[in-house]
Design a protein around this motif. Structure first.
Motif, PDB file in Angstrom:
ATOM      1  N   ARG A  93      49.971  -9.818   6.789  1.00 20.59           N
ATOM      2  CA  ARG A  93      51.071  -9.453   7.690  1.00 20.59           C
ATOM      3  C   ARG A  93      52.080 -10.585   7.861  1.00 20.59           C
ATOM      4  N   GLN A 448      58.344  -3.673   8.403  1.00 23.46           N
ATOM      5  CA  GLN A 448      57.324  -2.798   7.853  1.00 23.46           C
ATOM      6  C   GLN A 448      56.473  -3.551   6.837  1.00 23.46           C
ATOM      7  N   GLU A 483      52.659   0.037   7.880  1.00 28.37           N
ATOM      8  CA  GLU A 483      52.763  -0.360   9.279  1.00 28.37           C
ATOM      9  C   GLU A 483      54.233  -0.549   9.651  1.00 28.37           C
ATOM     10  N   VAL A 510      53.546  -1.851  17.396  1.00 24.12           N
ATOM     11  CA  VAL A 510      53.230  -1.551  16.003  1.00 24.12           C
ATOM     12  C   VAL A 510      52.676  -0.135  15.891  1.00 24.12           C
ATOM     13  N   ASP A 512      51.165   2.809  13.258  1.00 25.29           N
ATOM     14  CA  ASP A 512      50.409   2.886  11.996  1.00 25.29           C
ATOM     15  C   ASP A 512      49.777   1.545  11.632  1.00 25.29           C
ATOM     16  N   TYR A 513      49.388   0.784  12.640  1.00 21.37           N
ATOM     17  CA  TYR A 513      48.671  -0.472  12.444  1.00 21.37           C
ATOM     18  C   TYR A 513      47.366  -0.180  11.709  1.00 21.37           C
ATOM     19  N   ASN A 547      45.222   4.300  10.108  1.00 24.12           N
ATOM     20  CA  ASN A 547      46.437   3.952  10.845  1.00 24.12           C
ATOM     21  C   ASN A 547      46.241   4.266  12.319  1.00 24.12           C
TER      22      ASN A 547
END
Length: 698
Positions: A93, A448, A483, A510, A512-513, A547
């Motif tokens: 990330r 994203q 994400e 956030v 759809d982490y 997600n």
């Protein structure tokens, strides 16, 4: 941009105490922290007050340094496998680079995170993107950092000049020794550098014994060259890194080797007011890990050796020129990454599993980034779009595997494994001109991040988590979405002749982490093929990547005050919370609130610092990941440095003066049965130990 007074106050105040960040004149915005690592003084007026190499030597892993900054923390997965955490996020990330180069790690458990390839003896500085990374630096969900290598630059005239920047150091707590740096020659038209380093250590001592499986060895050699002509500047950087047998007690296996090659070819030219930059990059990682060479060996039937590799080919092209009352940079970049992981049993030729079979991940992106004034603000505005494509080959299972894994492989091979994604990043970083020592900052961003190959293509339930080291068995999901983070940050930089203060409030929402969740609605009941195979491996409650919705928010600051006379007080405070928004749970491996204070006596040629680090308990833990809470602790250390003569510095100190036995919340759980730490217990911090470091530069 903040004035020279503000910048020099921020640059010179806290780094000498414990390597808090420094802002360098000429940075694209005041949203960049620079940790000076090398012994050579920087050549800018705003860094003249910095005393480099004064930070305590905590190991060869430079994430020990990034953890000492506002928002920073260290994921302790091994002596050479530490990950940088920034405001609660870590792993892929973050947009991390080594000497400006992006590349793919080779290990499925991230035993070689990005900064594994930045040995401290070779690093001149670590530039941290405050808050979020600019779009010109590439994609990423949040912030980022670049470990900038030492380099002998171009000379001032046609005569050949020699230069060097070398470091030799040792620590008693693990009998470690390291040496390395750069030596080179240059004129105003060419430069040529040779670089290299070697590090080796035994197992680490702590207050109650020895931490087994923490010995390591690592070597690097390479070159860096540049040539300036009327046709432009051409640069070449190439190096080889060999990591030898090195323990990773939080993981089920240890490093036998990482053999890694890096190459970068660059070109730059000024074209009548337009600056052209281009580069081609290549990185190749070959990796072997096993569960019997550096820890108590299991039965022959349970012994495993895993071969992994990653190859990345990339390129970038950009143009920078004046436009719209400011400076505009536009560019395109892309990369192709190949991953492959195969699990074997050295005692059984028929045992073979292609856990991640010939995964291909492609990215092609374009960006535009503008710097200039917007009303009362100075600004950096950026937009980035990336097209992603991915695919994987058929899974292969050897004849010694039972029916369960064979059936899972067949199902994976029948599935559609290819796909495409488009991600969009938009960043607005604004700050006010300095007024009476005060500059306000505001950042708004949409970022994203696509799923990694571990999360998408994990068809076989195994203990590969991309570096989480939580002990769980995971299985992937081909239908994962990217994400999406909405980010807001506000803060200010204040500096006077006596004090400085830089607080920041931030929020990351956030969607759809990507997080491990129970495989189905009946965890613990092996009623699916995946759960049955996982139970055969000792975990009847596997997790699957999914997600979910998350939120991270917090506050951090660094501050300092100069008393009358030689005394100075500096500090860094961090607080971050990470929580699920879809259920009542916390995110995994979030740093505990912490405060570091350093009281420094600074003379003309030497300084001495007494430092205290206080860490609160962390009971906001992830039930999903079976995370254990940790108690708070306080560790005292002392260190100092002496400028023997210009270009020669000697640093020394004692870490953990009281030999405190403590467990950092971001340390992993021990899975190595050697030595004195019980299995399953969180790995303790190092005990009392002295360090000595000599830096020479010209």
């Amino acid at each position: 941009m903040p004035s020279k007074l503000l910048l020099s106050r921020l640059a010179g105040a806290s780094l000498a105490a414990f390597a808090a960040p420094a802002l360098a004149q000429g940075s694209p915005s005041p949203l960049l922290d620079v940790i000076i690592v090398t012994g050579a003084r920087a050549d800018t007026s705003t860094e003249l007050n910095i005393t480099p190499d004064a930070a305590p030597l905590q190991g060869g892993d430079i994430t020990h340094l990034t953890a000492r900054t506002p928002g920073g923390a260290r994921i302790g997965n091994g002596e050479l496998s530490g990950q940088m955490q920034y405001r609660g996020l870590f792993g892929q990330r973050l947009n991390l680079r080594v000497d400006g180069q992006r590349f793919a790690s080779g290990g499925p458990n991230l035993m070689d995170p990005v900064f594994h390839y930045a040995p401290a003896p070779l690093v001149a500085a670590i530039a941290i993107d405050r808050g979020v990374s600019p779009v010109s630096a590439g994609p990423g969900l949040a912030g980022g950092a670049d470990a900038v290598f030492k380099r002998i630059g171009y000379g001032q005239g046609p005569d050949i000049a020699l230069g060097y920047d070398l470091t030799i150091s040792g620590r008693s707590v693990n009998e470690s020794r390291s040496a390395g740096g750069v030596i080179g020659a240059s004129t105003d038209g060419w430069r040529f550098n040779l670089l290299g380093s070697w590090e080796q250590a035994e197992d680490t001592d702590y207050g109650a014994g020895v931490i087994g499986g923490t010995a390591f060895e690592r070597g690097v050699f390479g070159l860096s060259a540049g040539l300036r002509t009327e046709l432009g500047e051409v640069t070449l950087d190439a190096r080889r890194q060999n990591t030898g047998p090195s323990g990773n007690p939080p993981f089920p296996m240890d490093i036998l080797y990482f053999d890694t090659d890096f190459v970068r070819l660059g070109y730059g030219k000024d074209l009548g007011g337009v600056r052209l930059q281009a580069q081609l990059t290549y990185a190749d990682v070959a990796h072997l890990m096993d569960n019997f060479s550096l820890r108590p060996a299991p039965t022959p039937a349970s012994q495993r050796a895993s071969f992994a590799g990653a190859t990345m080919r990339g390129g970038a092209l950009s143009l920078a020129f004046a436009a719209f009352g400011g400076d505009l940079e536009v560019g395109v970049d892309g990369e192709r990454v190949d991953h492959d992981v195969t699990i074997t049993n050295p005692n059984n030729a028929g045992f073979l599993v292609s856990a991640y079979p010939q995964v291909e991940m492609d990215r092609l992106g374009g960006f535009a980034e503008w710097r200039g004034e917007v009303g009362m603000f100075k600004s950096e505005l950026g937009l980035r779009v990336d097209q992603h494509a991915y695919d994987a080959a058929d899974a292969v299972v050897g004849p010694a595997l039972p029916a369960g894994p064979r059936n899972l492989a067949a199902a994976f091979n029948r599935a559609d494994r290819s796909g495409e994604d488009v991600t969009l990043d938009a960043v607005a970083r604004l700050w006010t001109p300095e007024d009476h020592g005060l500059s306000w900052r505001l950042t708004l961003a949409h970022k994203q991040q696509t799923p990694g190959y571990i999360q998408r293509y994990g068809w076989m339930p195994i203990n590969a988590s991309g570096g989480l080291a939580d002990g769980n068995i995971y299985v992937g999901d081909l239908d994962l979405k990217a994400e999406t983070a909405w980010i807001a940050e506000v803060g200010f930089d204040y500096a006077s002749r006596k004090a400085h203060l830089r607080p920041t409030l931030y929020l990351r929402q956030v969607s759809d982490y990507i997080q491990g969740v129970p495989y189905d609605a009946t965890p613990g009941v092996a009623d699916t093929p995946v759960e049955m195979v996982a139970a055969m491996s000792g975990d009847p409650t596997p997790l699957r990547w999914d997600n979910v919705d998350a939120r991270l928010y917090g506050f951090d600051l660094d501050a300092g005050y100069d008393f009358d006379g030689p005394l100075r007080l500096d500090g860094v405070l961090n607080y971050v919370r990470g929580e699920r928004r879809d259920i009542d749970d916390n995110l995994y491996r979030i740093a505990a609130p912490n405060l570091t204070l350093g009281l420094t006596w600074e003379a003309e040629a030497w300084s001495a610092t007494l430092e205290g680090r206080a860490v609160a308990k962390q009971d906001k833990v992830s039930a999903t990941n079976s995370e254990q809470a940790t108690d708070g602790y306080v560790v005292l250390s002392a260190h100092g440095q002496w400028e023997v003569r210009p270009g020669v510095r000697l640093a020394a100190g004692v870490e953990n003066l009281l030999d405190e036995v403590y467990q950092d919340h971001l340390a992993g759980y021990n899975r190595n049965g050697f030595a004195d730490v019980p299995l399953g217990q969180r790995i303790p911090g190092p005990g009392r130990g002295a360090f000595l470091r000599l830096s020479i530069a010209r």
